[in-house]
Design a protein around this motif. Structure first.
Motif, PDB file in Angstrom:
ATOM      1  N   ARG A  47      92.050  59.769  74.919  1.00 42.17           N
ATOM      2  CA  ARG A  47      91.325  58.897  75.848  1.00 42.17           C
ATOM      3  C   ARG A  47      90.359  59.710  76.699  1.00 42.17           C
ATOM      4  N   SER A  48      89.533  58.974  77.441  1.00 44.73           N
ATOM      5  CA  SER A  48      88.534  59.580  78.317  1.00 44.73           C
ATOM      6  C   SER A  48      89.186  60.581  79.259  1.00 44.73           C
ATOM      7  N   GLY A  49      88.567  61.753  79.392  1.00 44.02           N
ATOM      8  CA  GLY A  49      89.096  62.805  80.258  1.00 44.02           C
ATOM      9  C   GLY A  49      89.865  63.862  79.511  1.00 44.02           C
ATOM     10  N   ASP A  50      90.321  63.552  78.298  1.00 48.42           N
ATOM     11  CA  ASP A  50      91.077  64.546  77.530  1.00 48.42           C
ATOM     12  C   ASP A  50      90.166  65.682  77.053  1.00 48.42           C
ATOM     13  N   TYR A  51      88.920  65.352  76.725  1.00 54.13           N
ATOM     14  CA  TYR A  51      87.968  66.347  76.214  1.00 54.13           C
ATOM     15  C   TYR A  51      86.590  66.108  76.824  1.00 54.13           C
ATOM     16  N   ASP A  52      85.787  67.146  76.816  1.00 54.36           N
ATOM     17  CA  ASP A  52      84.406  67.021  77.289  1.00 54.36           C
ATOM     18  C   ASP A  52      83.489  66.488  76.198  1.00 54.36           C
ATOM     19  N   LEU A  53      83.882  66.715  74.949  1.00 49.55           N
ATOM     20  CA  LEU A  53      82.986  66.355  73.843  1.00 49.55           C
ATOM     21  C   LEU A  53      83.768  66.286  72.542  1.00 49.55           C
ATOM     22  N   ILE A  54      83.387  65.332  71.678  1.00 49.19           N
ATOM     23  CA  ILE A  54      83.972  65.212  70.340  1.00 49.19           C
ATOM     24  C   ILE A  54      82.872  65.477  69.311  1.00 49.19           C
ATOM     25  N   LEU A  55      83.181  66.309  68.333  1.00 45.32           N
ATOM     26  CA  LEU A  55      82.271  66.535  67.211  1.00 45.32           C
ATOM     27  C   LEU A  55      82.899  65.968  65.949  1.00 45.32           C
ATOM     28  N   ILE A  56      82.198  65.061  65.282  1.00 40.94           N
ATOM     29  CA  ILE A  56      82.691  64.506  64.024  1.00 40.94           C
ATOM     30  C   ILE A  56      81.932  65.160  62.872  1.00 40.94           C
ATOM     31  N   PRO A  57      82.451  65.117  61.648  1.00 39.21           N
ATOM     32  CA  PRO A  57      81.762  65.746  60.513  1.00 39.21           C
ATOM     33  C   PRO A  57      80.348  65.185  60.317  1.00 39.21           C
ATOM     34  N   GLY A  58      79.415  66.052  59.968  1.00 39.54           N
ATOM     35  CA  GLY A  58      78.032  65.624  59.781  1.00 39.54           C
ATOM     36  C   GLY A  58      77.846  64.671  58.622  1.00 39.54           C
TER      37      GLY A  58
ATOM     38  N   GLU B  75      83.931  53.477  72.426  1.00 34.73           N
ATOM     39  CA  GLU B  75      85.317  53.019  72.353  1.00 34.73           C
ATOM     40  C   GLU B  75      86.295  53.976  73.035  1.00 34.73           C
ATOM     41  N   ILE B  76      86.031  55.282  72.927  1.00 34.55           N
ATOM     42  CA  ILE B  76      86.987  56.276  73.442  1.00 34.55           C
ATOM     43  C   ILE B  76      86.605  56.743  74.843  1.00 34.55           C
ATOM     44  N   GLY B  77      85.296  56.695  75.147  1.00 34.14           N
ATOM     45  CA  GLY B  77      84.853  57.113  76.481  1.00 34.14           C
ATOM     46  C   GLY B  77      84.590  58.595  76.608  1.00 34.14           C
ATOM     47  N   ILE B  78      84.455  59.289  75.486  1.00 36.13           N
ATOM     48  CA  ILE B  78      84.151  60.726  75.485  1.00 36.13           C
ATOM     49  C   ILE B  78      82.830  60.933  74.739  1.00 36.13           C
ATOM     50  N   PRO B  79      81.888  61.714  75.288  1.00 38.90           N
ATOM     51  CA  PRO B  79      80.636  61.981  74.571  1.00 38.90           C
ATOM     52  C   PRO B  79      80.916  62.486  73.154  1.00 38.90           C
ATOM     53  N   THR B  80      80.319  61.826  72.173  1.00 33.39           N
ATOM     54  CA  THR B  80      80.604  62.140  70.769  1.00 33.39           C
ATOM     55  C   THR B  80      79.296  62.342  70.001  1.00 33.39           C
ATOM     56  N   PHE B  81      79.267  63.394  69.198  1.00 31.18           N
ATOM     57  CA  PHE B  81      78.062  63.712  68.434  1.00 31.18           C
ATOM     58  C   PHE B  81      78.440  64.146  67.021  1.00 31.18           C
ATOM     59  N   LYS B  82      77.436  64.177  66.162  1.00 31.64           N
ATOM     60  CA  LYS B  82      77.662  64.661  64.804  1.00 31.64           C
ATOM     61  C   LYS B  82      77.553  66.186  64.766  1.00 31.64           C
ATOM     62  N   GLY B  83      78.560  66.792  64.143  1.00 25.15           N
ATOM     63  CA  GLY B  83      78.527  68.231  63.931  1.00 25.15           C
ATOM     64  C   GLY B  83      77.804  68.544  62.632  1.00 25.15           C
ATOM     65  N   PRO B  84      77.973  69.737  62.086  1.00 24.09           N
ATOM     66  CA  PRO B  84      77.305  70.105  60.840  1.00 24.09           C
ATOM     67  C   PRO B  84      77.989  69.483  59.626  1.00 24.09           C
ATOM     68  N   ARG B  85      77.277  69.479  58.500  1.00 22.85           N
ATOM     69  CA  ARG B  85      77.857  68.974  57.260  1.00 22.85           C
ATOM     70  C   ARG B  85      78.827  69.968  56.649  1.00 22.85           C
ATOM     71  N   ASN B  86      78.631  71.247  56.947  1.00 25.54           N
ATOM     72  CA  ASN B  86      79.479  72.293  56.390  1.00 25.54           C
ATOM     73  C   ASN B  86      80.232  72.978  57.520  1.00 25.54           C
ATOM     74  N   ALA B  87      81.529  73.173  57.339  1.00 17.30           N
ATOM     75  CA  ALA B  87      82.353  73.779  58.392  1.00 17.30           C
ATOM     76  C   ALA B  87      81.867  75.176  58.762  1.00 17.30           C
ATOM     77  N   MET B  88      81.238  75.872  57.812  1.00 16.06           N
ATOM     78  CA  MET B  88      80.768  77.232  58.092  1.00 16.06           C
ATOM     79  C   MET B  88      79.660  77.262  59.140  1.00 16.06           C
ATOM     80  N   ASP B  89      79.044  76.096  59.399  1.00 14.47           N
ATOM     81  CA  ASP B  89      77.979  76.032  60.400  1.00 14.47           C
ATOM     82  C   ASP B  89      78.495  75.646  61.785  1.00 14.47           C
ATOM     83  N   ILE B  90      79.808  75.513  61.916  1.00  9.62           N
ATOM     84  CA  ILE B  90      80.378  75.161  63.226  1.00  9.62           C
ATOM     85  C   ILE B  90      80.075  76.233  64.278  1.00  9.62           C
ATOM     86  N   PRO B  91      80.229  77.548  63.968  1.00  7.47           N
ATOM     87  CA  PRO B  91      79.920  78.555  65.003  1.00  7.47           C
ATOM     88  C   PRO B  91      78.492  78.445  65.528  1.00  7.47           C
ATOM     89  N   GLN B  92      77.528  78.218  64.642  1.00 12.52           N
ATOM     90  CA  GLN B  92      76.138  78.076  65.067  1.00 12.52           C
ATOM     91  C   GLN B  92      75.975  76.847  65.964  1.00 12.52           C
TER      92      GLN B  92
END
Length: 515
Positions: free
Chosen positions: A54-65, A77-94
């Motif tokens: 729920r809201s307040g648990d995290y500052d941001l949610i990243l879902i798979p690209g 619905e959840i109340g947490i800023p949510t964005f699309k991450g990269p399509r490949n997990a190897m690009d998560i650090p970038q």
């Protein structure tokens, strides 16, 4: 933004190990879906609510690209800023690094795609800056910049690309304009009209204003350069073109003009060309001094970039000249190297553009005469754009076509039952298909006997095969065959290769050592 511990990464079961590996410092929420690409925003909302996120648990949610749909639904619905991450997990650090630097992610576009869009926007910002009238006026007061027609060139501007229309008199006006427009749409800045060696074509030279007018009618007000070793042709073209290639010791005194000329270290009449770098540099320096004394206003030296096996010595000549003459605007004919080497042009153009950047070679002449050089103008343009940055790496865009930046670090577990594939005899169907590519599209003829009963044309294999399946009964084996060939045809279009049905697109040269 707050520390990475407050970021929640959503993924599927199969990608969990990679997401945990590359998303160190973040919390990972693993959904019960095996493949993350099969997730939807609605499913993610359902799983997160079930887990009482729920809201307040995290500052941001990243879902798979690869998730289709907007991440905005999850945020609502959840109340947490949510964005699309990269399509490949190897690009998560970038992605995490970019977030820490204030980069704004999207709810609709994958992060890696957004990096590309952002990088290309930065390129356009740089180019727009160099198009500003005040910037140009200030830059042209410096000795290392020149004006060619209406186009500024030199150290304070991106390298300018000259697309050469080879043997223009033999092509005629119509075909020359067609080739020029193709170059301009690919990224050329100047159109170079190449004359035919060993001939004199005064009538064609008088048509240069028509070529210029035709280009302007299509929205391209660009400089025209004139490329000839024939003194009589250059003399006649002085009133029509904006830049002249190639003036040398043999015709220097006959072609005095205030328009820019490209000076080369030769005497074509006597067959003289100094090969040693130091000798070449000294000869060209003396020639430049004579040209200025004669009244030439703008002289652009070209040390002549030679093909292998003399490439290194010619680059050495360019380097030596640049060290001794830091303010001169230089030109190099990179097409001479690419056209005469049986290797893919992409990497060669990238490397040559990098060398040009290092040596501040401001004008790059190329052509696409042979099939292997097709796409060189676009490749050079992309390489020039990459070199606008300090390091042409990790920019968000690249020149990787056949090879990849990094190897995909994942695999699926096989089932308990594993069988080896065996090819079975195929019963020929009365219906068969002929596939070819033309005008940027895929064409398919459906034949019964010798008669073509239907032609389907499109750009996407899925759309084509769906259309065929609507109209014909095709066996599963035949449908699989069509899918394979249509994807091969699409790949050929992307890479600008010839496509021949049932013929492999690439040589497997990794196997040559076993032959």
């Amino acid at each position: 933004m707050k520390s990475p511990e407050r970021i929640l990464l959503v993924t599927g079961r199969l990608a969990e190990p990679l997401v945990r590996k590359y998303g160190k410092g973040c919390n990972v929420f693993v959904t019960p879906v095996s493949v993350a690409a099969f997730l939807t925003p609605e499913m993610i909302v359902r799983y997160l609510k079930k887990a009482k996120v729920r809201s307040g648990d995290y500052d941001l949610i990243l879902i798979p690209g690869l998730v289709r749909g907007s991440a905005g639904l999850i945020e609502d619905e959840i109340g947490i800023p949510t964005f699309k991450g990269p399509r490949n997990a190897m690009d998560i650090p970038q992605t995490l690094k970019a977030l820490g630097e204030g980069f704004k992610l999207s709810k609709e576009l994958p992060a890696d795609e957004l990096f590309s869009v952002d990088a290309l926007k930065r390129v356009e910002d740089i180019r727009n800056k160099t198009r500003n009238r005040r910037y140009i006026e200030k830059a042209l007061k410096k000795p290392w910049n020149v004006l060619i027609g209406n186009l500024p060139a030199g150290r304070d501007f991106p390298a300018r690309i000259l697309g050469e229309v080879v043997d223009a008199p033999r092509l005629g006006v119509e075909k020359s304009v067609e080739k020029a427009l193709y170059y301009l749409r690919e990224g050329a800045d100047i159109i170079d009209i190449g004359m035919t060696a060993g001939e004199t074509n005064p009538d064609f030279i008088e048509l240069l204003p028509e070529i210029r007018e035709r280009l302007e009618e299509n929205g391209f007000d660009v400089p025209i350069s004139f490329d000839s070793l024939n003194t009589a042709e250059i003399e006649k073209a002085l009133d029509y073109a904006d830049l002249f290639l190639s003036v040398d010791e043999g015709n220097l005194e006959e072609l005095v003009t205030e328009k820019p000329v490209v000076l080369i270290p030769t005497n074509q009449r006597e067959g003289f060309f100094p090969t040693r770098p130091a000798e070449r540099v000294e000869f060209l320096e003396r020639l430049k001094e004579r040209a200025i004394d004669l009244g030439y206003r703008t002289v652009i030296p070209d040390l002549i970039l030679e093909h292998v096996p003399h490439l290194a010595r010619s680059i050495t000549a360019f380097q030596l000249y640049r060290e001794r003459n830091p303010d001169d605007v230089l030109l190099a004919g990179v097409g001479n190297v690419v056209e005469l080497y049986d290797a893919d042009s992409v990497g060669m153009n990238a490397l040559l553009a990098g060398i040009a950047k290092e040596l501040s070679i401001n004008l790059l002449l190329t052509t696409e005469t042979s099939a292997k050089a097709k796409g060189s103008v676009r490749e050079l343009k992309r390489a020039v754009d990459m070199n606008l940055f300090e390091m042409p790496k990790d920019l968000g865009f690249d020149l990787l076509l056949l090879k990849e930046k990094r190897t995909a670090d994942w695999r699926f577990e096989p089932a308990k039952a594993i069988v080896a594939a065996e090819e079975k005899p195929v019963e020929l169907e009365p219906l068969y298909f002929r596939i070819w590519v033309e005008h940027g599209k895929i064409w398919v003829n459906a034949h019964r006997g010798t008669e073509a009963v239907l032609t389907v044309v499109g750009e996407e294999p899925n759309a084509i095969i769906d259309t065929l399946l609507e109209r014909f009964e095709i066996s599963p084996r035949h449908a699989f065959y069509l899918g394979r060939e249509l994807e091969r045809a699409k790949t050929a279009l992307k890479l600008r290769r010839s496509y021949v049905q049932e013929v492999e697109l690439f040589k497997d040269f990794y196997l040559w050592g076993n032959l």
